[in-house]
Design an enzyme around this catalytic site. Structure first.
Site, short mmCIF file in Angstrom:
data_model
loop_
_atom_site.label_atom_id
_atom_site.label_comp_id
_atom_site.label_asym_id
_atom_site.label_seq_id
_atom_site.Cartn_x
_atom_site.Cartn_y
_atom_site.Cartn_z
N LYS A 156 -0.88 -1.05 -3.40
CA LYS A 156 -1.50 -2.16 -2.83
C LYS A 156 -2.90 -2.76 -3.53
O LYS A 156 -3.03 -4.03 -3.78
CB LYS A 156 -1.90 -2.21 -1.44
CG LYS A 156 -0.31 -2.09 -0.82
CD LYS A 156 -0.74 -2.07 0.81
CE LYS A 156 0.56 -1.79 1.58
NZ LYS A 156 0.16 -1.71 3.16
N ASP B 112 -0.52 -7.53 6.39
CA ASP B 112 -0.73 -6.49 7.15
C ASP B 112 -1.40 -7.17 8.54
O ASP B 112 -1.22 -6.65 9.56
CB ASP B 112 -1.25 -5.45 6.63
CG ASP B 112 -0.41 -4.69 5.67
OD1 ASP B 112 1.06 -4.83 5.93
OD2 ASP B 112 -0.87 -3.82 4.78
#
Ligand code: ATR
Length: 286
Positions: free
Chosen positions: A71, A108
């Site tokens: 990420k 997220d």
């Protein structure tokens, strides 16, 4: 029609990626909406990640999800990332734009908030102090989500004090680093407790946080979803707190990507949840 030569293709990068439920989740929505497309796991080692991501447009992919450990590298590899992804320091959703460039975002934070909003509709981030246990990638997304939605105070409780201080510093005056040794005291007057560490996950030690100081009105949630009912959530529910499991965060974070790639806004339904829960149970069976 699913998966024809003309279909839209999306991948999920991970290392490893076999544990990811995202192909199942997006496959469910593709079937439900009758979309010609595919969502495929891409097991790519860190040293090949950037090259693999950059080649997506030439392979005809319309985008990708990015999971552990890529990420942070994804943030560096995309052509442009939105502001929230840059503040969190990580990209989990990539869209290939019409000109072949890569746009990165981080969903997220959205997934975390939507999960709470859906599960506990009367809860508001702007109420009482929030306690975030952990200071890693998941904690960063959650803490920025809380800060951006008006949390009055965010207490970062982490084993390594320097990481807690660094994150609190980035969040600004709303946040404070809390010593790990005093973690039980961080729960005083809190309206939300979130575990973002892997403690409580199957095969790991439990979080072991005494909840005595936590008000009964507080909401308790866990980013861990294997098992779904972690020891933290079981204990919190037993003393009367409302609890929210971590699976919803995974399901909701997937919504913006699906909509961007396939043009349909998908819903998190009981049927979808049941499908993923059944899969989780199947794989954790001895
Ligand atoms: P992620 O991206 O999933 O959040 P990470 O960046 O590796 O993963 O962060 C893991 C978090 O769990 C960290 O906050 C870590 O604490 P440290 O910063 O002290 O490493 C926390 N963590 C992991 N194992 C732990 C343990 N045994 N006790 C307490 N905290 C732990």
């Amino acid at each position: 029609m699913r998966n024809s030569a003309a279909g839209r293709i999306v991948g999920i990068f991970g290392w490893p990626v076999a544990h990811s439920r995202s192909p199942l989740l997006h496959g469910f929505w593709l079937d439900l909406h009758g979309i010609d497309g595919a969502y495929v796991p891409l097991t790519v080692a860190p040293e090949h990640f950037e090259q693999a991501l950059r080649i997506l447009p030439r392979l005809g992919f319309v985008g990708a999800n990015v999971t552990v450990p890529h990420k942070e590298a994804a943030l560096e590899a995309v052509d442009e990332a939105d502001e929230l992804a840059r503040r969190i320091g990580a990209v989990n959703t990539v869209v290939v734009r019409g000109d072949g460039s890569l746009h990165g975002s981080n969903t997220d934070a959205f997934g975390f908030l939507e999960n709470l909003r859906e599960s506990v509709p009367d809860w508001t981030p702007a109420g009482d102090p929030a306690v975030v246990v952990g200071a890693g990638g998941a904690a960063r997304a959650i803490a920025f989500a809380l800060a951006d939605s008006g949390a009055p105070e965010i207490r970062i409780v982490n084993r390594t004090a320097a990481r807690a201080k660094a994150l609190a510093g980035e969040l600004g005056p709303v946040a404070q680093a809390w010593p790990w040794a005093d973690r039980a005291g961080s729960l005083n007057e809190a309206g939300l407790l979130v575990n973002t560490t892997k403690l409580g996950m199957e095969g790991e030690a439990p979080l072991g946080l005494p909840l005595d100081a936590l008000p009964r009105e507080a909401v308790v949630t866990d980013a861990v979803y294997v098992p779904l009912h972690t020891a933290l959530l079981v204990e919190a529910a037993a003393r009367g707190n409302r609890v929210v499991d971590g699976l919803g965060m995974l399901l909701h974070q997937a919504r913006p990507g699906f909509e961007a790639w396939f043009g349909v806004a998908p819903a998190v339904t009981d049927e979808l949840r049941a499908r993923i829960e059944a899969d989780l149970k199947g794989l954790s069976r001895p």
